[in-house]
Design a protein around this motif. Structure first.
Motif, PDB file in Angstrom:
ATOM      1  N   ASN A  81       0.845  -1.187   0.000  1.00 40.64           N
ATOM      2  CA  ASN A  81       0.000   0.000   0.000  1.00 40.64           C
ATOM      3  C   ASN A  81       0.885   1.243   0.000  1.00 40.64           C
ATOM      4  OD1 ASN A  81      -1.715   2.090   0.517  1.00 40.64           O
ATOM      5  ND2 ASN A  81      -2.825   1.044   2.137  1.00 40.64           N
ATOM      6  N   LEU A  82       0.844   2.004  -1.081  1.00 42.91           N
ATOM      7  CA  LEU A  82       1.682   3.187  -1.217  1.00 42.91           C
ATOM      8  C   LEU A  82       1.232   4.324  -0.317  1.00 42.91           C
ATOM      9  CD1 LEU A  82       2.122   3.252  -5.086  1.00 42.91           C
ATOM     10  CD2 LEU A  82       3.709   2.375  -3.368  1.00 42.91           C
ATOM     11  N   ASN A  83       0.060   4.224   0.263  1.00 46.86           N
ATOM     12  CA  ASN A  83      -0.469   5.307   1.075  1.00 46.86           C
ATOM     13  C   ASN A  83      -0.174   5.138   2.546  1.00 46.86           C
ATOM     14  OD1 ASN A  83      -1.625   6.651  -1.086  1.00 46.86           O
ATOM     15  ND2 ASN A  83      -3.395   5.319  -1.031  1.00 46.86           N
ATOM     16  N   GLN A  84       0.688   4.235   2.874  1.00 42.60           N
ATOM     17  CA  GLN A  84       0.995   3.990   4.271  1.00 42.60           C
ATOM     18  C   GLN A  84       2.466   4.242   4.536  1.00 42.60           C
ATOM     19  OE1 GLN A  84      -1.335   2.903   6.643  1.00 42.60           O
ATOM     20  NE2 GLN A  84      -2.790   3.345   5.045  1.00 42.60           N
ATOM     21  N   PHE A  85       2.758   4.787   5.660  1.00 45.18           N
ATOM     22  CA  PHE A  85       4.124   4.955   6.120  1.00 45.18           C
ATOM     23  C   PHE A  85       4.075   4.726   7.607  1.00 45.18           C
ATOM     24  CE2 PHE A  85       8.377   6.387   5.928  1.00 45.18           C
ATOM     25  CZ  PHE A  85       8.615   7.024   7.113  1.00 45.18           C
ATOM     26  N   GLU A 128      10.624  18.018 -10.146  1.00 40.48           N
ATOM     27  CA  GLU A 128       9.873  17.071 -10.977  1.00 40.48           C
ATOM     28  C   GLU A 128       9.709  15.727 -10.277  1.00 40.48           C
ATOM     29  OE1 GLU A 128       8.105  17.672 -13.756  1.00 40.48           O
ATOM     30  OE2 GLU A 128       8.709  19.737 -13.365  1.00 40.48           O
ATOM     31  N   VAL A 129      10.767  15.254  -9.631  1.00 36.44           N
ATOM     32  CA  VAL A 129      10.690  13.985  -8.890  1.00 36.44           C
ATOM     33  C   VAL A 129       9.639  14.097  -7.792  1.00 36.44           C
ATOM     34  CG1 VAL A 129      11.929  12.482  -7.265  1.00 36.44           C
ATOM     35  CG2 VAL A 129      13.034  13.203  -9.388  1.00 36.44           C
ATOM     36  N   LEU A 130       9.691  15.189  -7.034  1.00 35.01           N
ATOM     37  CA  LEU A 130       8.729  15.371  -5.944  1.00 35.01           C
ATOM     38  C   LEU A 130       7.303  15.476  -6.468  1.00 35.01           C
ATOM     39  CD1 LEU A 130      10.785  17.730  -3.650  1.00 35.01           C
ATOM     40  CD2 LEU A 130       9.995  15.432  -3.087  1.00 35.01           C
ATOM     41  N   LYS A 131       7.109  16.244  -7.522  1.00 35.37           N
ATOM     42  CA  LYS A 131       5.757  16.377  -8.087  1.00 35.37           C
ATOM     43  C   LYS A 131       5.243  15.031  -8.585  1.00 35.37           C
ATOM     44  CE  LYS A 131       6.502  19.758 -11.011  1.00 35.37           C
ATOM     45  NZ  LYS A 131       6.355  20.879 -11.952  1.00 35.37           N
ATOM     46  N   LYS A 132       6.119  14.259  -9.222  1.00 36.97           N
ATOM     47  CA  LYS A 132       5.723  12.932  -9.725  1.00 36.97           C
ATOM     48  C   LYS A 132       5.333  12.010  -8.575  1.00 36.97           C
ATOM     49  CE  LYS A 132       7.457   8.934 -12.201  1.00 36.97           C
ATOM     50  NZ  LYS A 132       8.651   8.163 -12.460  1.00 36.97           N
ATOM     51  N   LYS A 133       6.151  11.988  -7.526  1.00 36.83           N
ATOM     52  CA  LYS A 133       5.866  11.109  -6.380  1.00 36.83           C
ATOM     53  C   LYS A 133       4.592  11.528  -5.652  1.00 36.83           C
ATOM     54  CE  LYS A 133       9.126   8.253  -6.983  1.00 36.83           C
ATOM     55  NZ  LYS A 133       8.805   6.879  -7.393  1.00 36.83           N
ATOM     56  N   VAL A 134       4.379  12.829  -5.519  1.00 39.24           N
ATOM     57  CA  VAL A 134       3.154  13.316  -4.873  1.00 39.24           C
ATOM     58  C   VAL A 134       1.949  12.926  -5.723  1.00 39.24           C
ATOM     59  CG1 VAL A 134       1.848  15.394  -4.255  1.00 39.24           C
ATOM     60  CG2 VAL A 134       4.235  15.163  -3.547  1.00 39.24           C
ATOM     61  N   LYS A 135       2.078  13.060  -7.037  1.00 42.41           N
ATOM     62  CA  LYS A 135       0.978  12.680  -7.929  1.00 42.41           C
ATOM     63  C   LYS A 135       0.681  11.182  -7.803  1.00 42.41           C
ATOM     64  CE  LYS A 135      -0.578  12.846 -12.700  1.00 42.41           C
ATOM     65  NZ  LYS A 135      -0.263  13.213 -14.079  1.00 42.41           N
ATOM     66  N   GLU A 136       1.732  10.363  -7.735  1.00 37.87           N
ATOM     67  CA  GLU A 136       1.543   8.917  -7.559  1.00 37.87           C
ATOM     68  C   GLU A 136       0.816   8.623  -6.248  1.00 37.87           C
ATOM     69  OE1 GLU A 136       5.428   7.138  -7.789  1.00 37.87           O
ATOM     70  OE2 GLU A 136       5.600   7.542  -9.937  1.00 37.87           O
ATOM     71  N   MET A 137       1.196   9.326  -5.189  1.00 41.13           N
ATOM     72  CA  MET A 137       0.542   9.110  -3.894  1.00 41.13           C
ATOM     73  C   MET A 137      -0.920   9.524  -3.950  1.00 41.13           C
ATOM     74  SD  MET A 137       3.373   9.967  -0.945  1.00 41.13           S
ATOM     75  CE  MET A 137       3.394  11.710  -1.234  1.00 41.13           C
ATOM     76  N   LYS A 138      -1.207  10.657  -4.594  1.00 41.36           N
ATOM     77  CA  LYS A 138      -2.596  11.121  -4.709  1.00 41.36           C
ATOM     78  C   LYS A 138      -3.430  10.108  -5.489  1.00 41.36           C
ATOM     79  CE  LYS A 138      -2.602  16.067  -5.050  1.00 41.36           C
ATOM     80  NZ  LYS A 138      -2.307  17.201  -5.928  1.00 41.36           N
ATOM     81  N   THR A 139      -2.869   9.599  -6.579  1.00 39.18           N
ATOM     82  CA  THR A 139      -3.576   8.604  -7.399  1.00 39.18           C
ATOM     83  C   THR A 139      -3.846   7.341  -6.587  1.00 39.18           C
ATOM     84  OG1 THR A 139      -2.539   9.474  -9.403  1.00 39.18           O
ATOM     85  CG2 THR A 139      -3.456   7.248  -9.527  1.00 39.18           C
ATOM     86  N   ALA A 140      -2.830   6.874  -5.873  1.00 37.49           N
ATOM     87  CA  ALA A 140      -2.994   5.675  -5.057  1.00 37.49           C
ATOM     88  C   ALA A 140      -3.997   5.909  -3.931  1.00 37.49           C
ATOM     89  CB  ALA A 140      -1.644   5.238  -4.488  1.00 37.49           C
ATOM     90  N   LEU A 141      -3.970   7.096  -3.347  1.00 44.13           N
ATOM     91  CA  LEU A 141      -4.914   7.438  -2.284  1.00 44.13           C
ATOM     92  C   LEU A 141      -6.338   7.439  -2.813  1.00 44.13           C
ATOM     93  CD1 LEU A 141      -5.069   8.279   0.705  1.00 44.13           C
ATOM     94  CD2 LEU A 141      -4.845  10.640  -0.052  1.00 44.13           C
ATOM     95  N   GLU A 142      -6.524   7.995  -3.994  1.00 45.04           N
ATOM     96  CA  GLU A 142      -7.851   8.027  -4.615  1.00 45.04           C
ATOM     97  C   GLU A 142      -8.340   6.611  -4.933  1.00 45.04           C
ATOM     98  OE1 GLU A 142     -11.321   9.539  -5.509  1.00 45.04           O
ATOM     99  OE2 GLU A 142      -9.686  10.754  -4.745  1.00 45.04           O
ATOM    100  N   GLU A 167      -7.474   3.909  -3.382  1.00 48.47           N
ATOM    101  CA  GLU A 167      -7.782   3.283  -2.092  1.00 48.47           C
ATOM    102  C   GLU A 167      -9.156   3.723  -1.595  1.00 48.47           C
ATOM    103  OE1 GLU A 167      -6.083   3.598   2.381  1.00 48.47           O
ATOM    104  OE2 GLU A 167      -4.587   3.294   0.812  1.00 48.47           O
ATOM    105  N   LYS A 168      -9.447   5.017  -1.728  1.00 45.16           N
ATOM    106  CA  LYS A 168     -10.758   5.526  -1.304  1.00 45.16           C
ATOM    107  C   LYS A 168     -11.876   4.879  -2.117  1.00 45.16           C
ATOM    108  CE  LYS A 168      -9.441  10.099   0.382  1.00 45.16           C
ATOM    109  NZ  LYS A 168      -9.543  11.542   0.161  1.00 45.16           N
ATOM    110  N   LYS A 169     -11.671   4.762  -3.418  1.00 44.66           N
ATOM    111  CA  LYS A 169     -12.682   4.141  -4.273  1.00 44.66           C
ATOM    112  C   LYS A 169     -12.900   2.683  -3.884  1.00 44.66           C
ATOM    113  CE  LYS A 169     -12.206   7.082  -8.331  1.00 44.66           C
ATOM    114  NZ  LYS A 169     -11.818   7.170  -9.743  1.00 44.66           N
ATOM    115  N   GLN A 170     -11.803   1.974  -3.584  1.00 40.18           N
ATOM    116  CA  GLN A 170     -11.915   0.581  -3.183  1.00 40.18           C
ATOM    117  C   GLN A 170     -12.667   0.454  -1.861  1.00 40.18           C
ATOM    118  OE1 GLN A 170     -11.237  -2.139  -4.875  1.00 40.18           O
ATOM    119  NE2 GLN A 170     -11.916  -3.438  -3.201  1.00 40.18           N
ATOM    120  N   GLN A 171     -12.379   1.343  -0.921  1.00 47.22           N
ATOM    121  CA  GLN A 171     -13.080   1.317   0.360  1.00 47.22           C
ATOM    122  C   GLN A 171     -14.565   1.592   0.177  1.00 47.22           C
ATOM    123  OE1 GLN A 171     -10.864   4.179   2.647  1.00 47.22           O
ATOM    124  NE2 GLN A 171      -9.361   2.684   3.348  1.00 47.22           N
TER     125      GLN A 171
END
Length: 135
Positions: free
Chosen positions: A34-38, A97-111, A113-117
């Motif tokens: 799960n990419l949304n967990q730390f 660019e790296v930070l923006k890409k990683k944040v975008k990946e996290m937002k996508t994964a978070l979304e 996860e929300k849809k799955q829930q």
């Protein structure tokens, strides 16, 4: 690999994968993790320290002081964009660019996860209604 010391002075070491999640041999493969967990904490609940650990995992530890100074939390991280990164002092375009890409990946994964829930919640409700009709 990150090392920390607990209250007793004992050294605790753990490895973070590039998404910032703890990597343990017994865990699922990195693609299934799960990419949304730390440290068992959803990104919106991340403290500034979680964000700094994430930066370290991305090999961008040189920016931890700036993120700490501005108290950037997980919720703020999810709302960050290029201009805010520049304002934080991240002048290297590649790093931004790296930070923006990683944040975008996290937002996508978070979304996702929300849809799955939500899907699971609706399935449970449907099953409960089905059970009530049988009675």
């Amino acid at each position: 690999m990150v090392s920390e010391f607990d209250e007793d002075g004992a050294k605790s070491t753990f490895t973070l994968n590039i998404s910032g999640t703890p990597a343990a041999e017994e865990n699922l493969s990195p693609n299934k993790r799960n990419l949304n967990q730390f440290q068992s904490c959803p990104i919106p609940d991340w403290s500034t320290e979680h964000v700094c650990h994430w930066l370290i995992a991305l090999e961008l530890e040189k920016y931890t002081a700036a993120f700490r100074d501005k108290n950037i939390t997980g919720l703020q991280l999810l709302a960050i964009d290029g201009s805010k990164l520049k304002a934080l002092g991240i002048i290297n375009g590649k790093d931004r660019e790296v930070l923006k890409k990683k944040v975008k990946e996290m937002k996508t994964a978070l979304e996702k996860e929300k849809k799955q829930q939500e899907k699971e919640r609706k399935a449970r409700e449907k099953e409960q209604k089905k059970q009530l009709k049988k009675k």
